[in-house]
Write a protein that holds these residues in place. Structure first.
Motif, PDB file in Angstrom:
ATOM      1  N   HIS A 124     -13.965   2.215   5.621  1.00 53.87           N
ATOM      2  CA  HIS A 124     -14.022   1.120   4.902  1.00 53.87           C
ATOM      3  C   HIS A 124     -14.851   1.415   3.332  1.00 53.87           C
ATOM      4  N   LEU A 127     -11.981   2.483   1.273  1.00 53.00           N
ATOM      5  CA  LEU A 127     -11.083   1.429   0.878  1.00 53.00           C
ATOM      6  C   LEU A 127     -11.856   0.322  -0.170  1.00 53.00           C
ATOM      7  N   ARG A 130     -11.704   1.665  -3.414  1.00 51.52           N
ATOM      8  CA  ARG A 130     -10.250   1.682  -4.217  1.00 51.52           C
ATOM      9  C   ARG A 130      -9.770   0.211  -4.291  1.00 51.52           C
ATOM     10  N   PHE A 132      -9.223  -1.749  -1.941  1.00 48.12           N
ATOM     11  CA  PHE A 132      -8.291  -2.325  -0.854  1.00 48.12           C
ATOM     12  C   PHE A 132      -9.178  -3.081   0.281  1.00 48.12           C
ATOM     13  N   THR A 133     -10.355  -3.384   0.203  1.00 46.18           N
ATOM     14  CA  THR A 133     -11.091  -4.237   1.418  1.00 46.18           C
ATOM     15  C   THR A 133     -12.059  -5.102   0.759  1.00 46.18           C
TER      16      THR A 133
END
Length: 361
Positions: A124, A127, A130, A132-133
């Motif tokens: 996480h 992520l 990036r 994405f979370t």
């Protein structure tokens, strides 16, 4: 003529009497009466008091288990010598071994949870970098990781406790010494802190006495104390008073006194009966030969030699005690006084004296 002869006779008789008196005076003023003398010296009137006691260790250590359990082994008995590291007693370790196994399993499980939480968190975190979370999801995985790590620390602490409890099932000697008492037998269930074995350390020996109150002060003032074995007075040791009990025993009225022995002989074993000797001192007194004692005006007295005139003088004295061949004088004489010890018969004050030389028989 007859009257003249009578007067001459009277004068002659008077002259003879005067001559006799002069001869007697000359004899008194002559060499003097021969006597034996002694110079008075001072001394301490000492006495020795004896007390009885026994040999004990300077320090005794009571060994006990830190946990309760059933005693399975106690390989030592009273009188056995032990060395540091020797096994003294052992409890049944079954329960503690099971507890340690469970604690180890809990640590392994906690390590697995930490590894899983760490993987989730790492994923996480990447992520989130990036985009994405969400931050909330990332924070949740971090919280799970921290909880897993805390669980691991708790599990490891419980394992250490279990290891300690297993170690507590054995007692080993922490010093060289001799077993003096046992408090439990194999098969008994013992409580935590219950004395199982008492060990007398080898690093010191005490002579322990129960002393009457009248002797406590003398002991406190004594530099050293002579201690002897009761059954062999040739075995001796010296010691110094180490501890005096502040209160008397309510039953006996005596004070416990511990005397630390300096290099006691090997034959002074623990528990051996000993006798202590205390030197008691009194005021300074003088001792004179019993032959010097006489009486004057109904009181004890001695004849002294006046140093300037070498004449006799009668000196009253106060007697403290009698011995078979001497007299202890409490007062009336001073050191360096010269007293007559032989030839006291028919002496009178002022009579000239001729002391015998010291070696004259």
């Amino acid at each position: 003529m007859t009257g003249l002869l009578l007067r001459l006779a009277v004068i002659g008789i008077a002259a003879l009497g005067l001559a006799a008196c002069m001869d007697e005076t000359e004899r008194e003023a002559g060499p003097g009466r021969i006597v034996r003398v002694e110079t008075v010296t001072a001394s301490d009137l000492g006495d020795v008091a004896t007390i009885t006691g026994d040999i004990q260790a300077e320090q005794e250590v009571a060994r006990a288990f830190r946990i309760a359990g059933r005693l399975t082994d106690r390989p030592v008995n009273v009188g056995d010598a032990v060395e540091a590291g020797d096994l003294i007693a052992r409890l049944d370790p079954q329960q503690e071994e099971a507890g340690l196994s469970a604690a180890i399993a809990a640590v392994v499980a906690a390590q697995g949870e930490v590894a899983t939480a760490q993987n989730v968190y790492d994923r996480h975190a990447e992520l989130l970098r990036r985009g994405f979370t969400t931050r909330a999801r990332y924070d949740e995985t971090l919280k799970v990781l921290r909880l897993a790590e805390a669980g691991l620390r708790d599990a490891e602490a419980q394992r250490e406790v279990a290891e300690d409890r297993l170690a507590f099932t054995e007692i080993v000697a922490d010093t060289d010494g001799v077993v003096t008492a046992r408090g439990a037998e194999p098969g008994e269930v013992v409580a935590a802190g219950q004395m199982v074995v008492r060990i007398a350390r080898d690093d010191g020996r005490d002579a322990v006495f129960d002393v009457p109150a009248r002797l406590v002060h003398a002991l406190a003032q004594a530099d050293t104390l002579n201690v002897r074995l009761a059954d062999d007075r040739n075995v001796t040791a010296t010691g110094r008073v180490r501890v005096i009990a502040p209160e008397a025993d309510p039953t006996t009225g005596t004070f416990e006194v511990r005397v630390g022995l300096d290099h006691p002989p090997a034959s002074m074993l623990l528990g051996g009966s000993v006798v202590g000797e205390i030197e008691l001192q009194s005021a300074v007194v003088v001792s004179i030969p019993a032959s010097a004692l006489t009486r004057g005006h109904g009181l004890p007295a001695v004849w002294t030699v006046e140093p300037e005139t070498s004449t006799a003088a009668l000196r009253p004295i106060e007697i403290l005690s009698f011995a078979p061949s001497s007299v202890i004088v409490a007062s009336g004489l001073n050191p360096s006084d010269v007293i007559v010890t032989a030839g006291t018969q028919a002496l009178h004050p002022g009579q000239r004296l001729v002391p015998l030389p010291p070696n004259t028989n």
